[in-house]
Design an enzyme around this catalytic site. Structure first.
Site, PDB file in Angstrom:
ATOM      1  N   TYR A 159       0.830  -1.197   0.000  1.00 50.21           N
ATOM      2  CA  TYR A 159       0.000   0.000   0.000  1.00 50.21           C
ATOM      3  C   TYR A 159       0.872   1.257   0.000  1.00 50.21           C
ATOM      4  O   TYR A 159       1.900   1.300   0.665  1.00 50.21           O
ATOM      5  CB  TYR A 159      -0.890   0.061   1.244  1.00 50.21           C
ATOM      6  CG  TYR A 159      -2.041  -0.913   1.280  1.00 50.21           C
ATOM      7  CD1 TYR A 159      -2.364  -1.707   0.191  1.00 50.21           C
ATOM      8  CD2 TYR A 159      -2.815  -1.036   2.421  1.00 50.21           C
ATOM      9  CE1 TYR A 159      -3.415  -2.604   0.242  1.00 50.21           C
ATOM     10  CE2 TYR A 159      -3.883  -1.934   2.485  1.00 50.21           C
ATOM     11  CZ  TYR A 159      -4.170  -2.710   1.399  1.00 50.21           C
ATOM     12  OH  TYR A 159      -5.211  -3.602   1.461  1.00 50.21           O
TER      13      TYR A 159
ATOM     14  N   SER B 248     -13.911  -3.294   1.045  1.00 52.16           N
ATOM     15  CA  SER B 248     -14.853  -2.611   0.158  1.00 52.16           C
ATOM     16  C   SER B 248     -16.287  -2.792   0.624  1.00 52.16           C
ATOM     17  O   SER B 248     -17.178  -3.151  -0.161  1.00 52.16           O
ATOM     18  CB  SER B 248     -14.700  -3.100  -1.290  1.00 52.16           C
ATOM     19  OG  SER B 248     -15.319  -2.205  -2.204  1.00 52.16           O
ATOM     20  N   PRO B 249     -16.576  -2.542   1.898  1.00 50.44           N
ATOM     21  CA  PRO B 249     -17.934  -2.755   2.416  1.00 50.44           C
ATOM     22  C   PRO B 249     -18.962  -1.793   1.829  1.00 50.44           C
ATOM     23  O   PRO B 249     -20.159  -2.063   1.915  1.00 50.44           O
ATOM     24  CB  PRO B 249     -17.770  -2.530   3.925  1.00 50.44           C
ATOM     25  CG  PRO B 249     -16.611  -1.595   4.032  1.00 50.44           C
ATOM     26  CD  PRO B 249     -15.666  -2.021   2.946  1.00 50.44           C
ATOM     27  N   LEU B 250     -18.483  -0.706   1.220  1.00 50.52           N
ATOM     28  CA  LEU B 250     -19.390   0.251   0.580  1.00 50.52           C
ATOM     29  C   LEU B 250     -19.331   0.142  -0.937  1.00 50.52           C
ATOM     30  O   LEU B 250     -19.790   1.039  -1.646  1.00 50.52           O
ATOM     31  CB  LEU B 250     -19.058   1.680   1.023  1.00 50.52           C
ATOM     32  CG  LEU B 250     -19.121   1.931   2.530  1.00 50.52           C
ATOM     33  CD1 LEU B 250     -18.774   3.379   2.846  1.00 50.52           C
ATOM     34  CD2 LEU B 250     -20.503   1.583   3.080  1.00 50.52           C
TER      35      LEU B 250
ATOM     36  N   GLY C 190     -24.166   6.689  -0.707  1.00 52.17           N
ATOM     37  CA  GLY C 190     -24.928   7.833  -1.180  1.00 52.17           C
ATOM     38  C   GLY C 190     -24.365   8.383  -2.479  1.00 52.17           C
ATOM     39  O   GLY C 190     -24.283   9.593  -2.685  1.00 52.17           O
TER      40      GLY C 190
END
Length: 326
Positions: free
Chosen positions: A53, A210-212, A219
């Site tokens: 990373y 990547s839970p969203l 949103g």
């Protein structure tokens, strides 16, 4: 903050894990330190990174930033520190993968960058189909015996990889895997077929990344309308178009509930069987507020049914073979 055990281990971790993939890529050192400061203030004691990373090849910038934060803050013992091994960290043929040589060398390099004497959770970033489990566990067991690694985890494994890894560890009388990082969200549910039930059966805690869904569940449509910069607008606009109809219904449903879409998506994951802690990746200190709301959000049975209608599971739902057969 809420805490739970990591898989079948006795290690207590926060129910949100602070991911640091943005460190060095989108964020400088001071900004990264501010997020670590605030995360710990909020009770998040579980920090996740990886040797690769940071946005600059082979430099391990995210680990370096965490290491400088440890030095500045003196908070190393307050943190459950997780990092990963597998991805290329040099141009040589042995500078990647899960050979015993690379695991040991990569661990030593991560320890130097992190400025610590131990990694609490050392994770295989991907399965290495070309290296036998006996070799992998020989290296991991050596690092555990030396006190350089405390627990071992995996990431992006299939269910049968989890089973194979555990079988090999048992032959060595090793603890084996205590966690699995997996891509899991309302929009990505195929892991429920095999990976989730395998992990539950083996006592392996689940850490959804990547839970969203790359910001789609945070949103995304509202942010596009309002011109708010974010991962959705800069990296996934095409995916917004692909899922626009569902996202419109989802955001309208969240508005009915009076909840932020990101909080709903995280709250749903926190109710999933076997999930220890979703990995959140804030780019600002302010972005830590909504995930904290998820911990206080209780979804009713009706709300969960509606979410299943909007984001149906694969097949009949649940584990295989019932999901696709009788």
């Amino acid at each position: 903050m809420q805490y739970t055990k990591l898989g079948r281990s006795g290690l207590q971790v926060s129910r949100l894990c602070l991911g640091t993939m943005n460190f060095g890529w989108q964020l400088g050192e001071d900004e990264s330190h501010a997020i670590l400061d605030r995360g710990l203030e909020l009770g998040i004691n579980f920090f996740d990174t990886a040797d690769m990373y940071g946005g600059r090849a082979y430099e391990g910038t995210s680990e370096t930033y965490i290491g400088s934060w440890f030095k500045r803050s003196g908070k190393r013992d307050d943190v459950v520190l997780a990092t990963k091994v597998y991805q290329p960290m040099g141009d040589g043929p042995n500078d990647r993968g899960l050979s015993a040589r690379h695991i040991v060398a990569a661990c030593e390099a991560s320890l130097r960058r992190l400025g610590t004497d131990r990694i609490d959770l050392y994770q295989m970033h991907h399965v290495d189909r070309g290296t036998p489990w006996e070799e992998i566990w020989q290296a991991m067991d050596r690092l555990v015996a030396q006190g350089k690694v405390v627990y071992v985890g995996s990431s992006n494994f299939a269910g049968w990889h989890l089973a194979g890894a555990q079988a090999a560890a048992m032959k060595r009388h090793s603890l084996g895997l205590v966690s699995e990082q997996l891509k899991y969200s309302l929009l990505t549910r195929h892991v429920e077929l095999e990976v989730v039930p395998a992990a539950q059966a083996l006592g392996i805690g689940l850490l959804p990344w990547s839970p969203l869904a790359q910001g789609l569940l945070s949103g995304a449509l509202r942010k596009l309308r309002d011109g708010v910069d974010g991962r959705t607008t800069s990296h996934a606009a095409a995916r917004v178009a692909e899922h626009r109809e569902t996202l419109e219904l989802y955001e309208a449903f969240c508005a009915e509930l009076g909840l932020d879409p990101a909080a709903v998506a995280l709250a749903w994951l926190l109710t999933r069987p076997g999930v220890t802690a979703p990995i959140i990746g804030p780019r600002t200190v302010e972005q830590l507020a909504v995930p904290m709301q998820a911990l206080e959000t209780t979804l009713t049975d009706d709300a969960e049914r509606r979410l299943n209608e909007l984001f149906p599971p694969v097949g009949n739902g649940g584990p295989g073979p019932e999901a696709w057969a009788w």
